[in-house]
Design a protein around this motif. Structure first.
Motif, short mmCIF file in Angstrom:
data_model
loop_
_atom_site.label_atom_id
_atom_site.label_comp_id
_atom_site.label_asym_id
_atom_site.label_seq_id
_atom_site.Cartn_x
_atom_site.Cartn_y
_atom_site.Cartn_z
N VAL A 71 -8.22 -18.19 -72.75
CA VAL A 71 -7.97 -17.47 -73.96
C VAL A 71 -8.58 -15.98 -73.95
CG1 VAL A 71 -8.58 -17.38 -76.41
CG2 VAL A 71 -7.48 -19.45 -75.42
N ILE A 72 -10.11 -16.14 -73.56
CA ILE A 72 -10.75 -14.82 -73.36
C ILE A 72 -10.18 -13.74 -72.35
CG2 ILE A 72 -12.69 -13.62 -72.73
CD1 ILE A 72 -14.37 -16.23 -73.96
N LEU A 73 -9.64 -14.46 -71.36
CA LEU A 73 -9.22 -13.50 -70.17
C LEU A 73 -7.86 -12.93 -70.60
CD1 LEU A 73 -9.76 -15.53 -66.95
CD2 LEU A 73 -11.09 -13.68 -67.66
N GLN A 74 -7.02 -13.86 -71.33
CA GLN A 74 -5.66 -13.22 -71.82
C GLN A 74 -6.00 -12.20 -72.89
OE1 GLN A 74 -3.08 -14.37 -69.52
NE2 GLN A 74 -1.98 -14.47 -71.53
N THR A 75 -6.78 -12.40 -73.78
CA THR A 75 -7.22 -11.44 -74.69
C THR A 75 -7.57 -10.13 -74.25
OG1 THR A 75 -7.85 -13.10 -76.25
CG2 THR A 75 -8.72 -10.94 -76.79
N LEU A 76 -8.46 -10.06 -73.05
CA LEU A 76 -8.92 -8.94 -72.32
C LEU A 76 -7.66 -8.11 -71.66
CD1 LEU A 76 -12.28 -10.43 -71.07
CD2 LEU A 76 -11.92 -8.61 -72.80
N SER A 77 -7.17 -8.91 -71.01
CA SER A 77 -5.88 -8.32 -70.19
C SER A 77 -4.67 -7.96 -70.88
CB SER A 77 -5.50 -9.51 -69.08
OG SER A 77 -4.99 -10.52 -69.55
N THR A 78 -4.47 -8.48 -72.21
CA THR A 78 -3.38 -8.05 -72.81
C THR A 78 -3.46 -7.00 -74.12
OG1 THR A 78 -3.46 -9.99 -74.25
CG2 THR A 78 -2.10 -10.23 -72.33
N SER A 79 -4.85 -7.28 -74.65
CA SER A 79 -5.07 -6.15 -75.69
C SER A 79 -5.49 -4.73 -75.09
CB SER A 79 -6.16 -6.69 -76.61
OG SER A 79 -6.73 -5.81 -77.36
N THR A 80 -4.43 -3.80 -75.25
CA THR A 80 -4.74 -2.57 -74.81
C THR A 80 -5.91 -1.89 -75.55
OG1 THR A 80 -2.49 -2.25 -74.31
CG2 THR A 80 -3.75 -0.52 -74.23
N ASP A 81 -5.97 -2.05 -76.83
CA ASP A 81 -7.26 -1.54 -77.44
C ASP A 81 -8.55 -1.99 -77.08
OD1 ASP A 81 -5.17 0.39 -78.95
OD2 ASP A 81 -5.35 -0.79 -80.73
N LEU A 82 -8.53 -3.19 -76.91
CA LEU A 82 -9.88 -3.91 -76.44
C LEU A 82 -10.25 -3.59 -74.88
CD1 LEU A 82 -12.24 -5.66 -76.95
CD2 LEU A 82 -10.89 -7.71 -76.14
N GLY A 83 -9.28 -3.50 -74.13
CA GLY A 83 -9.69 -2.98 -72.71
C GLY A 83 -9.94 -1.38 -72.85
N LEU A 84 -9.38 -0.79 -73.52
CA LEU A 84 -9.93 0.77 -73.55
C LEU A 84 -11.33 0.89 -74.24
CD1 LEU A 84 -6.57 2.49 -74.82
CD2 LEU A 84 -7.57 2.58 -72.31
N ALA A 85 -11.48 0.04 -75.23
CA ALA A 85 -12.84 0.29 -75.80
C ALA A 85 -14.06 -0.23 -74.74
CB ALA A 85 -12.84 -0.80 -77.04
N ILE A 86 -13.74 -1.45 -74.01
CA ILE A 86 -14.56 -1.72 -72.95
C ILE A 86 -14.95 -0.59 -71.95
CG2 ILE A 86 -15.17 -3.28 -71.16
CD1 ILE A 86 -13.31 -5.65 -72.97
N ALA A 87 -13.71 -0.16 -71.47
CA ALA A 87 -13.94 1.01 -70.64
C ALA A 87 -14.62 2.33 -71.29
CB ALA A 87 -12.53 1.41 -70.14
N ALA A 88 -14.36 2.52 -72.49
CA ALA A 88 -15.07 3.70 -73.10
C ALA A 88 -16.43 3.38 -73.19
CB ALA A 88 -14.63 3.98 -74.47
N CYS A 89 -16.93 2.36 -73.60
CA CYS A 89 -18.49 1.70 -73.73
C CYS A 89 -19.13 2.13 -72.25
CB CYS A 89 -18.55 0.51 -74.01
SG CYS A 89 -18.13 0.35 -75.88
N ALA A 90 -18.46 1.63 -71.24
CA ALA A 90 -18.82 1.77 -69.91
C ALA A 90 -18.97 3.18 -69.24
CB ALA A 90 -18.00 0.81 -68.80
N THR A 91 -18.06 4.09 -70.18
CA THR A 91 -18.35 5.44 -69.36
C THR A 91 -18.91 6.39 -70.47
OG1 THR A 91 -16.13 5.55 -70.14
CG2 THR A 91 -16.44 5.01 -67.87
N LEU A 92 -19.71 6.14 -71.56
CA LEU A 92 -20.19 6.96 -72.50
C LEU A 92 -20.81 8.18 -71.99
CD1 LEU A 92 -20.72 5.03 -75.63
CD2 LEU A 92 -19.32 6.71 -75.44
N PRO A 93 -21.88 7.79 -71.26
CA PRO A 93 -22.67 8.96 -70.74
C PRO A 93 -22.10 9.94 -69.85
CG PRO A 93 -23.91 6.96 -70.57
CD PRO A 93 -22.44 6.53 -70.78
#
Length: 507
Positions: A175-197
């Motif tokens: 369920v978590i993997l499906q949420t991560l891989s199918t939610s575009t907004d969530l994926g972009l949020a994680i990537a944005a957090c990882a690249t803030l600096p």
């Protein structure tokens, strides 16, 4: 009692939830005395009616009410994060029945997913306000909860004595993997957090370029009536009219010069200064007394986000192994993974890994962070991949603090994973990642060359002097080993990337 206070007295909701999370966090890490209290706390946060109807425990929507402010959201997310830290303890306790273990897993995972939805909303492209310190705190807590849950589910799936519990944990992981891989907004949020600096450093560089270009132009220092009039017609922009309309330094205008500079930075990311202590976030118009604290929080968020990406990738590999009985290493054969395509089982394994892995997110073009674009400061026209932005950390071997160095080792692991997954889920079905595409995603790979050189030089310097037990020294040595591993994987997957890592820009 705390839960009832939170529901009955909305004004005290944040305080009640904060106390609940503190109690969950400060419980003894061993012994069975506190286990009934943990289970009761989890049960109070669950919506039992939804759990009964859906088969998946639902974290009470009352704890994530749309009317709440950000501070209350932070407190609710802290409760979820505290529950996630007890996953393994509850699941492997002989004092807890399987029914209660299953309910604990389901409720905690549903709470994590609710928290992830908040994170996706926070970084949504429709929300253009700059990030506050409270936003950063909430994002960091969500990342910790998500990372802890992903890491905790792995031993439960593989080691728990009960087949039923292993199945519940496997379903929860999926369920978590499906949420991560199918939610575009969530994926972009994680990537944005990882690249803030990196993104904020990029914008600060562009902002400085625009400011210096105006200051250094000798015609901008006057602002009298003569400058504001052109042939009897008042200029629209007064003394600044030439900045927009007249050729300056060979560029068509100021906006074009800034766009050209931004585009040039995409090939020179290793020269961009990362967010440092005392730097403000772009869009912050007021002095912030907590700059140093926010700086530390940003780097903690980066490390937890990179950890989530790696745990996500490992979870995808584990799922493929459990479902199809094969590892990613099984895809690495002489002549490439195409030889396996005759096997239906391998085809499905490749498809599942391709769909669940975060590598597709990392190869996509990054969005500008909230509250940054304004005036002449614009995002590079041709874009930047998240993988390219994350690879910037790999050049932190000698120029940054321990936070930067530790993030560099995680970034090297992320790049390695991306190379492996992109190559070994590729086939002759038209969905593969070609070498040319990978090079473009890495900004032609030039910063990998600088990162490799810097890491090896820093490791040589660290090995010659300093305390053998110094943490920064050990991190630099570890990064050098990681970079050598990236080089090894590049040779196996994308040889052109490996050539650039060794030789620099081949053009």
């Amino acid at each position: 009692l705390l839960y009832l206070v939170a529901i009955q007295f909305p004004s005290a909701k944040a305080d009640a939830l904060a106390i609940l999370s503190d109690l969950l966090t400060t419980l003894p890490s061993s012994g069975n005395d506190s286990i009934p209290w943990i289970l009761a706390a989890c049960q109070s946060c669950a919506c039992s009616q939804a759990a009964a109807s859906s088969g998946m425990g639902r974290f009470s929507s009352l704890l994530f009410s749309p009317e709440d402010n950000t501070g209350t959201f932070v407190a609710a997310v802290h409760v979820v994060q505290a529950l996630s830290t007890h996953l393994c303890r509850i699941c492997f306790s002989s004092k807890v029945e399987d029914r209660d273990i299953a309910a604990f897993i389901e409720t905690t995972v549903s709470g994590v997913i609710s928290s992830c939805n908040l994170l996706a909303l926070l970084f949504s492209s429709t929300r253009r306000n700059r990030l506050s310190k409270t936003d950063l705190q909430m994002a960091h807590t969500v990342m910790r909860a998500l990372h802890t849950t992903l890491v905790s589910l792995k031993p439960i799936v593989t080691l728990h004595r009960s087949h039923a519990i292993r199945e519940v944990a496997q379903n929860a992981l999926h369920v978590i993997l499906q949420t991560l891989s199918t939610s575009t907004d969530l994926g972009l949020a994680i990537a944005a957090c990882a690249t803030l600096p990196v993104t904020h450093g990029l914008f600060l560089s562009m902002e400085k370029f625009a400011r210096d270009r105006v200051y250094l132009d000798p015609t901008t220092h006057t602002n009298n009536a003569d400058n504001n009039v052109d042939g009897g017609k008042r200029r629209k922009y007064g003394a600044w009219d030439h900045v927009l309309k007249d050729p300056v330094g060979g560029e068509a205008n100021m906006a074009q010069a800034c766009r050209a500079y931004a585009q040039n930075l995409t090939k020179q990311l290793h020269t961009v200064e990362l967010l440092s202590p005392g730097d403000r976030f772009v869009g912050d118009e007021e002095d912030n007394d907590d700059d140093d604290e926010s700086f530390a929080l940003v780097w903690q968020l980066v490390k937890s986000s990179l950890g989530v990406i790696m745990a996500w990738a490992v979870g995808a590999e584990d799922y493929v192994r459990e479902q199809h009985g094969c590892n990613v290493a099984d895809f690495i054969v002489e002549g490439g993974p195409q030889q396996h395509h005759s096997s239906p089982n391998m085809e499905q394994a490749l498809s599942d890994l391709r769909n669940l892995s975060p590598f597709r997110l990392l190869l996509s073009l990054a969005l500008p962070p909230p509250g940054t674009e304004k005036g002449y400061v614009v995002w590079p026209r041709d874009g930047l991949s998240y993988m390219n932005l994350i690879a910037r950390y790999m050049s932190c071997s000698s120029t940054h603090s321990s936070e930067g160095v530790s993030s560099a080792t995680l970034a090297a692991d992320v790049v390695t994973m991306c190379l492996l997954h992109a190559r070994h889920t590729s086939g002759d079905d038209g969905r593969g990642v070609t070498e040319d595409f990978m090079l473009r995603a890495l900004g032609d790979g030039v910063q990998l060359h600088h990162a490799t050189k810097n890491a090896l030089e820093a490791a040589r310097s660290a090995s010659q002097d300093g305390d053998a037990y110094d943490t920064v020294k050990q991190s630099r040595l570890s990064l050098a080993l990681r970079m050598l591993h990236v080089l090894k994987v590049s040779l196996e997957t994308y040889p052109q990337v490996a050539a650039i890592m060794l030789l620099g820009d081949l053009h």
